[in-house]
Write an enzyme that holds these catalytic residues in place. Structure first.
Site, short mmCIF file in Angstrom:
data_model
loop_
_atom_site.label_atom_id
_atom_site.label_comp_id
_atom_site.label_asym_id
_atom_site.label_seq_id
_atom_site.Cartn_x
_atom_site.Cartn_y
_atom_site.Cartn_z
N HIS A 10 -4.58 0.31 7.88
CA HIS A 10 -5.03 0.10 6.51
C HIS A 10 -6.49 -0.34 6.46
CE1 HIS A 10 -4.25 -0.89 2.25
NE2 HIS A 10 -4.99 -1.97 2.44
N CYS B 133 0.36 3.18 3.63
CA CYS B 133 0.68 2.63 4.95
C CYS B 133 1.99 3.23 5.47
CB CYS B 133 0.79 1.11 4.88
SG CYS B 133 -0.80 0.25 5.03
N GLN C 3 -8.88 13.69 -0.07
CA GLN C 3 -8.03 14.56 -0.88
C GLN C 3 -8.47 16.00 -0.70
OE1 GLN C 3 -7.01 13.17 -4.88
NE2 GLN C 3 -8.43 11.48 -4.55
N ASN D 110 -13.20 9.96 -1.94
CA ASN D 110 -13.75 8.90 -2.78
C ASN D 110 -13.59 7.62 -2.00
OD1 ASN D 110 -14.44 10.26 -5.13
ND2 ASN D 110 -12.35 10.15 -5.90
N CYS E 226 0.84 -1.21 0.00
CA CYS E 226 0.00 0.00 0.00
C CYS E 226 0.87 1.26 0.00
CB CYS E 226 -0.91 -0.02 1.23
SG CYS E 226 -1.75 1.54 1.52
N SER F 119 -8.72 3.80 -5.86
CA SER F 119 -7.81 2.70 -6.14
C SER F 119 -7.21 2.09 -4.88
CB SER F 119 -6.69 3.19 -7.06
OG SER F 119 -6.11 4.37 -6.52
N HIS G 129 -8.43 7.54 3.38
CA HIS G 129 -7.81 8.83 3.04
C HIS G 129 -8.81 9.72 2.32
CE1 HIS G 129 -7.45 6.69 -0.80
NE2 HIS G 129 -7.25 7.86 -1.39
N HIS H 185 -6.98 2.11 1.74
CA HIS H 185 -6.43 2.77 2.93
C HIS H 185 -7.21 4.07 3.15
CE1 HIS H 185 -2.91 3.15 5.73
NE2 HIS H 185 -3.56 4.29 5.90
ZN LIG Z 1 -2.44 1.07 3.67
#
Ligand SMILES: [Zn+2]
Ligand SMILES: [Zn+2]
Ligand SMILES: [Zn+2]
Length: 377
Positions: free
Chosen positions: A116, A55, A171, A156, A52, A164, A169, A167
């Site tokens: 993750h 990570c 933006q 997203n 990843c 994609s 997150h 993990h």
């Molecule tokens: Zn990750």
């Protein structure tokens, strides 16, 4: 002729934020619920994935190594959609119909947490508050850079949304211009403020002007819960399926007690309430179909943070007509594997839905706030 009933008769609903309409066909949901229901699926994500990019300690696509972060982590996107200033000036248009303007800015990635396998609904309330703090810091930092006119925070979630990497997150894209949707919404808020009288007992925008969203949320909270669109509330925020919702389980989160124009203006209590409602909304989402519920989520607020005067106080300006809110736009319709698709009519004519906003709100109200993965343990 029988009287109009919005739960039976086809109709169009108006979206006053974007000045658009949606076609609602509730008679098509009178048939029994035919959608399949998926059994609870175990989360099979590892706590750490050596492949990843997000990570802790791993190497990103651009070759940088992630720090061993323990809370949130921010970095500039290795594949940014816009590039920092200065940008080249666009040449004169070859024809007035073919105009272009150059755009500059920056794209940041905010990792929510080192784990993750977690996401907004499974992170602790403290973790979600840390994320709100990080969003606020990036908004302040990017929003005060020269040439930046707009900062968009968004997430997203899920492969269905083209994300994609699982993990957790979000933006932040910072741009030298205000993009289409927020520009439309801000124009609607300005127009409402200048053309509408304030109703007694309703919170107002700056200088006592009417605020479209203060008015809207006040009305929604006055509707009896069974008939209404409110999903949950807390001390300062409400989560509701808007009257004009397009996505089946679309939700808007917004403050209901006072007009708040940006994340920067949240008091400590309000920030806590904001994190609380974000956590509870996403738990309910995951519980609808017992799956990690995909969505696009975005924060709408002042295009830029407010300026401060010499005493450190925020200076009020025209952009304070913005009323902080979050849109959740999830594509799932009937089950973890059945999503809404844009049908021909929608692409060619107008958005359309069968399930009414009221039915969706009821379904969401009936969802538990104990995450299905924890409930199954
Ligand atoms: Zn990750
Ligand atoms: Zn307002
Ligand atoms: Zn909005």
């Amino acid at each position: 002729m029988e009287p109009f009933d919005p739960t039976i008769h086809p109709h169009r609903r108006y979206n006053p934020l974007t000045n658009t309409h949606i076609l609602v066909s509730p008679h098509r949901t009178k048939r029994p619920w035919l959608g399949q229901t998926e059994p609870a699926e175990p989360s099979n994500l590892p706590q750490y994935d050596p492949t990843c990019f997000l990570c802790p300690g791993n190497t990103r696509a651009g070759g940088q190594v992630n720090e061993m972060y323990t809370s949130t982590m921010v970095f500039e996107n290795d594949y940014a959609a816009v590039l920092p200033p200065p940008g080249p000036v666009t040449p004169p248009a070859a024809h007035p119909l073919l105009t272009a303007e150059s755009i500059q800015g920056g794209c940041d990635v905010i990792c929510f947490h080192p784990r993750h396998d977690l996401s907004l609904p499974t992170l602790s309330l403290l973790d979600v508050e840390n994320i709100v703090d990080e969003w606020t810091r990036v908004y302040m930092r990017r929003g005060t850079e020269p040439g930046i006119e707009y900062v968009q925070i968004f997430e997203n979630k899920g492969a269905m949304m083209g994300c994609s990497n699982p993990h957790p997150h979000s933006q932040v894209w910072s741009l030298s211009t205000v993009p289409t949707l927020p520009a439309k919404e801000l124009a609607s808020l300005h127009k409402y403020a200048s053309t509408t009288h304030v109703r007694p007992g309703v919170a107002t925008g700056p200088d006592g002007h009417a605020c479209l969203l203060c008015e809207y949320v006040h009305h929604e909270l006055s509707v009896p819960e069974d008939e209404g669109r409110v999903v949950i509330t807390n001390e300062h925020f409400v989560a509701l399926v808007p009257w004009w919702a397009y996505w089946p389980f679309e939700i808007m989160v917004l403050p209901h007690k006072r007009h708040i124009s940006s994340l920067v203006h949240l008091t400590v209590d309000e920030k806590h309430a904001f994190a609380d409602i974000m956590s509870r909304v996403t738990k309910r989402y995951d519980n609808i179909f017992s799956c990690s519920f995909a969505y696009a989520m975005g924060v709408h607020q002042r295009p830029l943070p407010p300026r401060r005067d010499d005493d450190g106080m925020y200076v009020q300006d025209a952009d304070d007509i913005a009323h902080l809110h979050v849109h959740f736009e999830p594509p799932l319709l009937r089950s973890a594997s059945v999503r809404k698709f844009l049908a021909g009519f929608e692409v060619m004519a107008e958005p359309q839905r069968d399930l009414t906003a009221e039915q969706a709100a009821k379904r969401l109200r009936n969802c538990s706030e104990v995450h299905y993965l924890l409930a199954a343990e």
